[in-house]
Design an enzyme around this catalytic site. Structure first.
Site: not given
Ligand code: PLP
Length: 390
Positions: A192
């Protein structure tokens, strides 16, 4: 010598980030220490929201936000079919039913017109959603003003899934400020925008929701005498008011996240540059990028292309495999959630969300991370020319 594979996403860590974690390791508190508050403040202030509540991961933030809003068995949560499964699973953790609203064919964000049409039907059937989760796909904001207007009309609450979007804006305001929603969920997984290893955060301006989510993160326990049933027994006393979870973040993670926040502006700027360079470099190829909505600037977590399959003799799979073979670490975001076996068991079928399914047939995610060089973009372009048969 073969070139190193270019991943689709990669964290950028520097010595400052590493030192921040080492400092925690040498301190008293590995968890529930001061770094959590620092990280919460850094994110909430950057976004322009009143509260930040850090958690173990982004999925936990979606789950607890929905639970704090009272989502339960018999309720509905609606989201986009083109998202990571977590956006939809949040509703199911609470025992609620999940449904989807098809995407806009240009931006691949939850489509406000389709939402309006589906709400009209749901109202007649007495099945209005309690919560809608718009996902800012690839980092570009959904049309929040319109979704918010519908929430006023139909009485649902809004959790923005901002996992892709930190660093982006909508109508000149930063995504995460909750101007058009109750809460925004963030993720700090290493691919991210900024990372804490694993981690997530809720930003909100709602004092009561912030308190409630914070309590659910801590087993449903409070040490606040004003919140207790009856009198406190003494300084050691706490009460469990509700069944919560241990979804805390460690200080190691928070220190990394807080340090990464110092670089968010630079990361966002570079991601934007890379997206613009891709747009130019790929303009002549048999493919197209996602539509850009002039109402905002994307956080550019991901850069997707859609193949013009009618113009080439290769399938998406062949193009994908050729890119991988050439050392380009492409990916696909996302397999429509309603087509996952665990969702098809609930009655979802192919054909239910045609725009999402059409998008899935032709999409490929290209490498996108701040440390990518301009030469990397040239390399991706060359590989795409080969892969598409040009
Ligand atoms: C990465 C992501 C999440 C949450 O991800 P975690 O790996 O639990 O931090 C939620 N929604 C989307 C669209 C994502 O790309």
């Amino acid at each position: 010598m073969a070139e190193e594979t270019l991943p689709y996403g990669r964290q950028s860590l520097d010595d400052e980030d590493i030192q921040a974690v080492v400092d925690v390791l040498k301190s008293e508190n590995l968890t529930q220490g001061p770094a959590i508050g620092r990280f919460e403040k850094a994110v909430s202030e950057w976004c322009g929201a009143k509260h930040g509540i850090a958690m173990a991961n982004g999925t936990a933030t979606l789950h607890l936000a929905a639970k704090a809003m009272g989502l339960k068995h018999g309720d509905w949560l609606w989201t986009s079919p083109i998202t990571f499964v977590a956006s939809a699973n949040a509703g199911r953790y609470c025992g609620a039913s999940v449904d989807f609203v098809d995407v806009d064919p240009g931006t691949i964000n939850l489509c406000p017109e389709r939402l309006a049409a589906k709400l009209e039907i749901a109202e007649k059937e007495g099945k209005l959603p309690k919560i809608v989760v718009p996902v800012h796909f690839a980092g570009q904001s959904c049309d929040m003003e319109r979704i918010h207007a519908l929430s006023q009309k139909y009485g649902f609450r809004i959790i923005e899934d901002g996992a892709h979007a930190l660093g982006g804006n909508y109508q000149g305001e930063r995504i995460g400020n909750c101007r058009w929603s109750d809460v925004v969920s963030h993720s700090f997984h290493p691919v991210k925008i900024v990372t804490s290893g694993e981690g997530g955060m809720i930003t909100t301006n709602d004092d009561e929701l912030a308190w409630h989510i914070g309590m659910l993160r801590m087993h449903g326990i409070t040490r606040d005498a004003d919140r207790m049933i009856g009198e406190s027994d003494g300084p050691w006393y706490y009460q469990q008011l509700e069944l919560g979870y241990n979804f805390r973040m460690t200080d190691l993670q928070a220190a990394l996240g807080a340090s990464q926040m110092n670089k968010l502006d630079a990361f966002a700027t570079r991601r934007r540059e890379i997206a613009n360079l891709y747009d130019q470099a790929l303009a002549e190829l048999p493919l197209r990028p996602l539509a850009r909505d002039p109402k905002g600037i994307s956080g550019w977590h991901l850069y997707m292309i859609r193949l013009n399959l009618k113009e080439i003799t290769r399938t998406r799979r062949q193009v994908f495999e050729s890119l991988r073979a050439q050392g380009i670490g492409v990916n696909v975001h996302y397999i429509p959630v309603h087509l996952q076996p665990d969702y098809m068991k609930l009655g979802f079928k192919a054909g239910m969300f045609p725009e999402a399914e059409r998008y899935y047939e032709e999409c490929i995610t290209l490498p996108m991370f701040p440390a990518m060089t301009n030469e990397d973009i040239v390399r991706v372009r060359k590989a795409l020319v080969v892969a598409t048969g040009g």
